[in-house]
Design an enzyme around this catalytic site. Sequence first.
Site, short mmCIF file in Angstrom:
data_model
loop_
_atom_site.label_atom_id
_atom_site.label_comp_id
_atom_site.label_asym_id
_atom_site.label_seq_id
_atom_site.Cartn_x
_atom_site.Cartn_y
_atom_site.Cartn_z
N ARG A 153 1.05 -1.19 -0.04
CA ARG A 153 0.16 -0.04 -0.05
C ARG A 153 0.79 1.05 0.05
NH1 ARG A 153 2.43 1.75 3.74
NH2 ARG A 153 0.93 3.46 3.89
N GLY A 154 0.36 2.23 -0.04
CA GLY A 154 1.04 3.62 -0.16
C GLY A 154 0.93 3.94 -1.81
N ALA A 155 0.78 5.23 -2.20
CA ALA A 155 0.65 5.55 -3.44
C ALA A 155 1.66 5.01 -4.47
CB ALA A 155 0.40 6.91 -3.76
N ARG B 133 -7.38 -0.07 -6.90
CA ARG B 133 -7.68 1.00 -5.60
C ARG B 133 -7.92 2.33 -6.48
NH1 ARG B 133 -4.23 1.30 -0.31
NH2 ARG B 133 -6.01 1.99 0.35
N GLN C 255 -1.40 2.13 10.13
CA GLN C 255 -0.41 2.22 9.39
C GLN C 255 0.73 3.05 10.21
OE1 GLN C 255 -3.45 2.79 8.10
NE2 GLN C 255 -3.33 2.47 6.06
N ASP D 83 -1.69 10.74 -1.77
CA ASP D 83 -2.30 10.09 -2.89
C ASP D 83 -2.67 10.72 -3.99
OD1 ASP D 83 -2.71 8.26 -0.32
OD2 ASP D 83 -2.77 6.82 -1.85
N ASN E 297 -5.13 12.47 0.78
CA ASN E 297 -4.30 11.58 1.65
C ASN E 297 -4.95 10.81 2.39
OD1 ASN E 297 -1.39 10.60 2.04
ND2 ASN E 297 -1.73 11.78 4.16
N LYS E 298 -4.69 10.12 3.17
CA LYS E 298 -5.36 9.23 4.25
C LYS E 298 -6.18 9.82 5.12
CE LYS E 298 -4.87 5.64 4.80
NZ LYS E 298 -5.84 4.62 4.07
#
Length: 338
Positions: free
Chosen positions: A50-52, A89, A190, A230, A240-241
């Site tokens: 995960r993570g862009a 995603r 995370q 992201d 973002n998150k």
Amino acid sequence: MNTADPFSPIEWRENSLWLLDQRLLPQRQKWNRYDDIDAVAAAIADLVVRGAPAIGITAAYGVVLGWRQSRQDPGFDLDAALGRLAGARPTAVNLAWAVDRQRAVLARGGDGEALLAEACRMHRQDIEGCLAMGDHGAGLIDAGSRVLTHCNAGALATGGYGTALGVIRSAWSQGRLSAVYASETRPWQQGLRLTAWELARDGIDVQVIVEGAASSLMRAGLDWVIVGADRVCANGDVVNKIGTSNLAILARHHGVRFLVAAPTSTLDPHTASGAEVPIETRDPAEILGDRYANEPRVRAWNPVFDVTEAALIDALVTEIGVVLQPDKDKIAAHLAGE
Ligand code: MRU
């Protein structure tokens, strides 16, 4: 440039893709092997990786696997598989960006070798970009600063080194930081599970806070909030998150500065503002667990990203430099290299 060990959660070896299973950290370090493009799409959807930037690089290697499958099985529809991969995603722009880059290789008549070379290039460029971002971002941070980061925008979320954590790593190695905080990041944690693990692994002291403690921390003393993204829209809005926009609003209230570190592959000049970005909503069980399995009155709403308005951002750091108080014109000029 800081040339610290570029640990990566993504590896290509033995003609296969290997991913460090981030669902199991920090308790277990287990690498999974992938030889099938749809299994890679599932790994992205299930947050093995995960993570862009990391999901973009993973997808680029996934296309190599899909190409191989299409050679072994003439009935295999590579184009449809690429569509499923790009849709694994919806929010991080790097995923579609990476699949498009590989589509361009295919359009030029590239074979599996050319696709692998492109994936390796993207992986290497991402690490180099993170190292450059670390230098640019650290230059903004005064000695003795206290910083808070959210989610995980570290080596685990990139090709290696990290965006927000790259800035923190560089600032720490230059002796500029007196305290590093990581917010837990509900519901997937995370911050608690990944950011704390990574920083400790690098010998960087970190204190974890619950998200509800952010205002108290800012009141007690904090200099910067440093996050990744992201997607950065044409007008500077940052997706973002979930919880990032809460922190930006609190930071403005408390006079704490707000820095976003993201590679130019995360800048999306085709999306005018955050209002246009599809926000991923995930399984309510990530919040509820199995506590209310038999109680239909208790449900959960689980959007996993939010939009921070450009006006709340003090600095946008990319691999090519810094944009202070980012807006539409400044971002366009930055991308044009002006
Ligand atoms: O749901 P996740 O863990 O993929 O969300 C990740 C983030 O929001 C990161 O901050 C973002 O992708 C930047 S990673 C360098």
